[in-house]
Design a protein around this motif. Structure first.
Motif, mmCIF file in Angstrom:
data_model
loop_
_atom_site.group_PDB
_atom_site.id
_atom_site.type_symbol
_atom_site.label_atom_id
_atom_site.label_comp_id
_atom_site.label_asym_id
_atom_site.label_seq_id
_atom_site.Cartn_x
_atom_site.Cartn_y
_atom_site.Cartn_z
ATOM 1 N N VAL A 167 0.833 -1.197 0.000
ATOM 2 C CA VAL A 167 0.000 0.000 0.000
ATOM 3 C C VAL A 167 0.869 1.249 0.000
ATOM 4 O O VAL A 167 0.667 2.189 -0.783
ATOM 5 C CB VAL A 167 -0.954 -0.011 1.214
ATOM 6 N N ASP A 168 1.859 1.288 0.892
ATOM 7 C CA ASP A 168 2.740 2.452 0.974
ATOM 8 C C ASP A 168 3.469 2.708 -0.338
ATOM 9 O O ASP A 168 3.587 3.851 -0.791
ATOM 10 C CB ASP A 168 3.770 2.251 2.092
ATOM 11 N N THR A 169 3.971 1.631 -0.943
ATOM 12 C CA THR A 169 4.728 1.792 -2.186
ATOM 13 C C THR A 169 3.831 2.271 -3.317
ATOM 14 O O THR A 169 4.220 3.143 -4.116
ATOM 15 C CB THR A 169 5.408 0.470 -2.580
ATOM 16 N N ALA A 170 2.622 1.716 -3.410
ATOM 17 C CA ALA A 170 1.693 2.161 -4.444
ATOM 18 C C ALA A 170 1.353 3.636 -4.272
ATOM 19 O O ALA A 170 1.318 4.401 -5.255
ATOM 20 C CB ALA A 170 0.426 1.306 -4.416
ATOM 21 N N GLU A 171 1.106 4.062 -3.037
ATOM 22 C CA GLU A 171 0.747 5.457 -2.802
ATOM 23 C C GLU A 171 1.920 6.392 -3.064
ATOM 24 O O GLU A 171 1.756 7.491 -3.607
ATOM 25 C CB GLU A 171 0.243 5.614 -1.363
ATOM 26 N N ARG A 172 3.107 5.960 -2.694
ATOM 27 C CA ARG A 172 4.285 6.820 -2.899
ATOM 28 C C ARG A 172 4.679 6.922 -4.369
ATOM 29 O O ARG A 172 5.064 7.981 -4.847
ATOM 30 C CB ARG A 172 5.448 6.276 -2.068
ATOM 31 N N THR A 173 4.562 5.806 -5.103
ATOM 32 C CA THR A 173 4.985 5.805 -6.508
ATOM 33 C C THR A 173 3.856 6.150 -7.459
ATOM 34 O O THR A 173 4.108 6.424 -8.638
ATOM 35 C CB THR A 173 5.529 4.422 -6.897
ATOM 36 N N GLN A 174 2.601 6.122 -6.948
ATOM 37 C CA GLN A 174 1.417 6.349 -7.779
ATOM 38 C C GLN A 174 1.371 5.370 -8.948
ATOM 39 O O GLN A 174 1.056 5.715 -10.087
ATOM 40 C CB GLN A 174 1.374 7.794 -8.279
ATOM 41 N N LYS A 175 1.660 4.115 -8.618
ATOM 42 C CA LYS A 175 1.582 3.030 -9.589
ATOM 43 C C LYS A 175 0.491 2.044 -9.183
ATOM 44 O O LYS A 175 0.233 1.822 -7.996
ATOM 45 C CB LYS A 175 2.925 2.306 -9.699
ATOM 46 N N ASN A 176 -0.138 1.452 -10.187
ATOM 47 C CA ASN A 176 -1.132 0.414 -9.920
ATOM 48 C C ASN A 176 -0.469 -0.832 -9.356
ATOM 49 O O ASN A 176 0.613 -1.232 -9.805
ATOM 50 C CB ASN A 176 -1.865 0.038 -11.204
ATOM 51 N N CYS A 177 -1.126 -1.431 -8.389
ATOM 52 C CA CYS A 177 -0.730 -2.750 -7.887
ATOM 53 C C CYS A 177 -2.014 -3.554 -7.745
ATOM 54 O O CYS A 177 -2.732 -3.431 -6.763
ATOM 55 C CB CYS A 177 -0.010 -2.634 -6.543
ATOM 56 N N MET A 178 -2.295 -4.336 -8.762
ATOM 57 C CA MET A 178 -3.552 -5.085 -8.803
ATOM 58 C C MET A 178 -3.291 -6.568 -8.624
ATOM 59 O O MET A 178 -2.479 -7.149 -9.337
ATOM 60 C CB MET A 178 -4.268 -4.846 -10.137
ATOM 61 N N MET A 179 -3.971 -7.174 -7.654
ATOM 62 C CA MET A 179 -3.991 -8.621 -7.549
ATOM 63 C C MET A 179 -4.983 -9.145 -8.583
ATOM 64 O O MET A 179 -6.140 -8.729 -8.606
ATOM 65 C CB MET A 179 -4.400 -9.070 -6.148
ATOM 66 N N MET A 180 -4.542 -10.048 -9.427
ATOM 67 C CA MET A 180 -5.360 -10.484 -10.555
ATOM 68 C C MET A 180 -6.369 -11.556 -10.129
ATOM 69 O O MET A 180 -6.179 -12.748 -10.382
ATOM 70 C CB MET A 180 -4.458 -10.982 -11.685
ATOM 71 N N GLU A 181 -7.431 -11.108 -9.471
ATOM 72 C CA GLU A 181 -8.490 -12.027 -9.055
ATOM 73 C C GLU A 181 -9.407 -12.279 -10.244
ATOM 74 O O GLU A 181 -10.345 -11.525 -10.507
ATOM 75 C CB GLU A 181 -9.253 -11.461 -7.858
ATOM 76 N N ASN A 182 -9.126 -13.358 -10.949
ATOM 77 C CA ASN A 182 -9.825 -13.650 -12.198
ATOM 78 C C ASN A 182 -11.303 -13.975 -12.004
ATOM 79 O O ASN A 182 -12.121 -13.730 -12.898
ATOM 80 C CB ASN A 182 -9.131 -14.803 -12.936
ATOM 81 N N VAL A 183 -11.683 -14.512 -10.841
ATOM 82 C CA VAL A 183 -13.068 -14.943 -10.654
ATOM 83 C C VAL A 183 -14.037 -13.763 -10.728
ATOM 84 O O VAL A 183 -15.208 -13.926 -11.073
ATOM 85 C CB VAL A 183 -13.223 -15.707 -9.323
ATOM 86 N N ASN A 184 -13.571 -12.564 -10.459
ATOM 87 C CA ASN A 184 -14.429 -11.396 -10.594
ATOM 88 C C ASN A 184 -14.916 -11.196 -12.025
ATOM 89 O O ASN A 184 -15.844 -10.417 -12.260
ATOM 90 C CB ASN A 184 -13.694 -10.133 -10.134
ATOM 91 N N TYR A 185 -14.292 -11.889 -12.967
ATOM 92 C CA TYR A 185 -14.643 -11.731 -14.378
ATOM 93 C C TYR A 185 -15.354 -12.959 -14.936
ATOM 94 O O TYR A 185 -15.504 -13.091 -16.150
ATOM 95 C CB TYR A 185 -13.383 -11.408 -15.187
#
Length: 464
Positions: A167-185
């Motif tokens: 979370v900290d790294t994503a907020e500091r770098t403003q980069k996406n970090c997505m866990m690819m939960e395929n079942v949502n699709y």
């Protein structure tokens, strides 16, 4: 890579791996109070549009190889590099790309940290990480540090500290970090999300989610493949080892982190008997699989309470002989949908009819889904379902997930899942273990959004 040359990146990556890049965050398991953010929230993050999505892959043995195959059939994508420590699967993936008439990607191998050479390139926008679980968080952190978006296989992290670091790294770098939960699709999960958004079930009360998938056969994968490393998690942790497949869709139905959030959980596990007995039956008495001490309960049941008072039952069972199920149940004040097999019962406004045309009672399940698909199929599936099924991957959900990721990146839209989702869904594994160690007492969820869940917008119903 913006403002970061190869030497500086490798230096930062080395420090991160050594645990020397730290934050002022307190990673106490029970804490709902987070330290001030190190950057801006990434909830609803819209990254600059990418005309072409340039991709690197880390790990192409099992899931990763499927992702390579799908990316070869996605418009607006260039596969630049592939990394794996296993030469055979690396060559297989590179050869597949070349056979599609695409430019041959650069190979990286030779050590566990060869992926950092891939990350040091400045011609890659996103990295797909499909490696053994313990590498997910470190590789995702290194990916964001290198100026790239991270897309990570399930689960996102294995400790609360890793969740906060992501979370900290994503907020500091403003980069996406997505866990690819395929079942949502999946078609059914998307349809139910559409039903929920249209208020078909009334006010939501309760959900049930599961990963019930007999996988003892993976214990026979000794040198390579998933069982060569996943088997050992049954000797290390007692809890829900794999909570997100069922939990991801239910969380989206309930707007978790987007108007509601997980508050606390309590967990119980059955005895751990099945894997030892399987080893005794399938392996010689002196085989390594018979020397292991399996501690993970064959069936884990975890109950989650949300801030709004809703309840969710989450189960894990990869050991007992039984049919596959994710439950996928959502109960509201007007009725219920349940999966495996699909069935629905509503009090009012039901499409279910008796032979005389009168509404069917909610005391009876309606198992004929065709009329429900006709009215409530998600627009994304209506437009992309045929192509998704043709390209495959768990009935098309894998392809549709990757297609949607690329679409959002190319069109300047927020992703359907963010780092807060990945952290909240994955941390169930850690918290269930903590609860079990303390006689199933309740354990509080960290608020990875730092209060932003109250402002988060529910996931919309989008088309292609």
């Amino acid at each position: 890579m913006k403002d970061l040359n190869r030497r500086n990146f490798l230096k930062v990556a080395g420090l991160t791996a050594a645990g020397l890049v730290t934050t002022k965050m307190s990673y106490a398991a029970q804490s709902q109070q987070a330290a001030p953010p190190l950057g801006k929230s990434v909830m609803g993050l819209v990254a600059p549009k990418l005309d072409t999505v340039r991709v690197g892959f880390i790990g192409v043995g099992e899931r990763g190889y499927g992702h390579v195959q799908h990316f070869c059939h996605l418009e607006g994508v260039e596969i630049k590099a592939i990394c794996d420590t296993h030469q055979e699967v690396l060559e297989r993936a590179v050869e597949f790309v070349s056979k599609q008439g695409l430019n041959k990607p650069t190979s990286y191998t030779g050590s566990e940290h060869a992926y950092r050479d891939l990350l040091s390139r400045n011609d890659i926008d996103i990295v797909i990480i499909a490696t053994p679980w313990e590498w997910h968080a470190p590789m995702a952190i290194d990916t964001m540090e290198s100026g790239k978006h991270a897309f990570v296989e399930v689960p996102l992290a294995l400790t609360i500290e890793e969740c906060w670091q992501l979370v900290d790294t994503a907020e500091r770098t403003q980069k996406n970090c997505m866990m690819m939960e395929n079942v949502n699709y999946g078609r059914d999960e998307l349809m139910v999300l559409n039903m929920v958004r249209q208020g078909l079930f009334g006010e939501l009360l309760h959900g049930e989610a599961a990963y019930i998938h007999e996988l003892r056969w993976q214990m026979k994968e000794i040198e390579h493949k998933t069982g060569s490393w996943r088997t050992y998690w049954h000797t290390k942790r007692n809890g829900n080892l794999y909570p997100t497949h069922g939990l991801g869709p239910v969380s989206q139905y309930m707007n978790i982190n987007r108007g509601d959030r997980f508050d606390y959980l309590t967990s119980m596990s059955s005895p751990a008997l099945g894997r030892q007995r399987y080893a005794q039956r399938e392996f010689p008495s002196d085989h390594e699989r018979n020397q292991l001490h399996y501690i993970n309960g064959d069936i884990n049941t975890t109950l989650i309470k949300t801030i709004k008072g809703r309840t969710i039952m989450v189960q894990h069972d990869t050991t007992t002989p039984r049919p596959y199920s994710r439950h996928n149940l959502i109960q509201g004040t007007n009725g219920v949908f349940a999966g495996f097999p699909n069935r629905i019962a509503l009090e009012t406004a039901s499409l279910s009819k008796n032979s005389d045309g009168s509404p069917q009672s909610y005391h009876q399940w309606d198992t004929d889904m065709n009329k429900w698909y006709a009215k409530y199929d998600h627009p994304l599936w209506q437009q992309m379902g045929v192509e998704a099924q043709l390209n495959g991957g768990h009935g098309g959900m894998d392809f549709l997930m990757l297609w949607r990721m690329v679409y959002c990146l190319r069109n300047g839209e927020a992703l359907d899942q963010d780092v807060y989702d990945g952290a909240a869904w994955s941390v169930v594994s850690i918290l269930s273990e903590q609860s079990l160690k303390n006689r199933s007492q309740s354990v509080t969820f960290p608020d990875f959004t730092r209060g932003m869940w109250q402002q988060g917008k529910p996931l919309g119903i989008v088309g292609a």
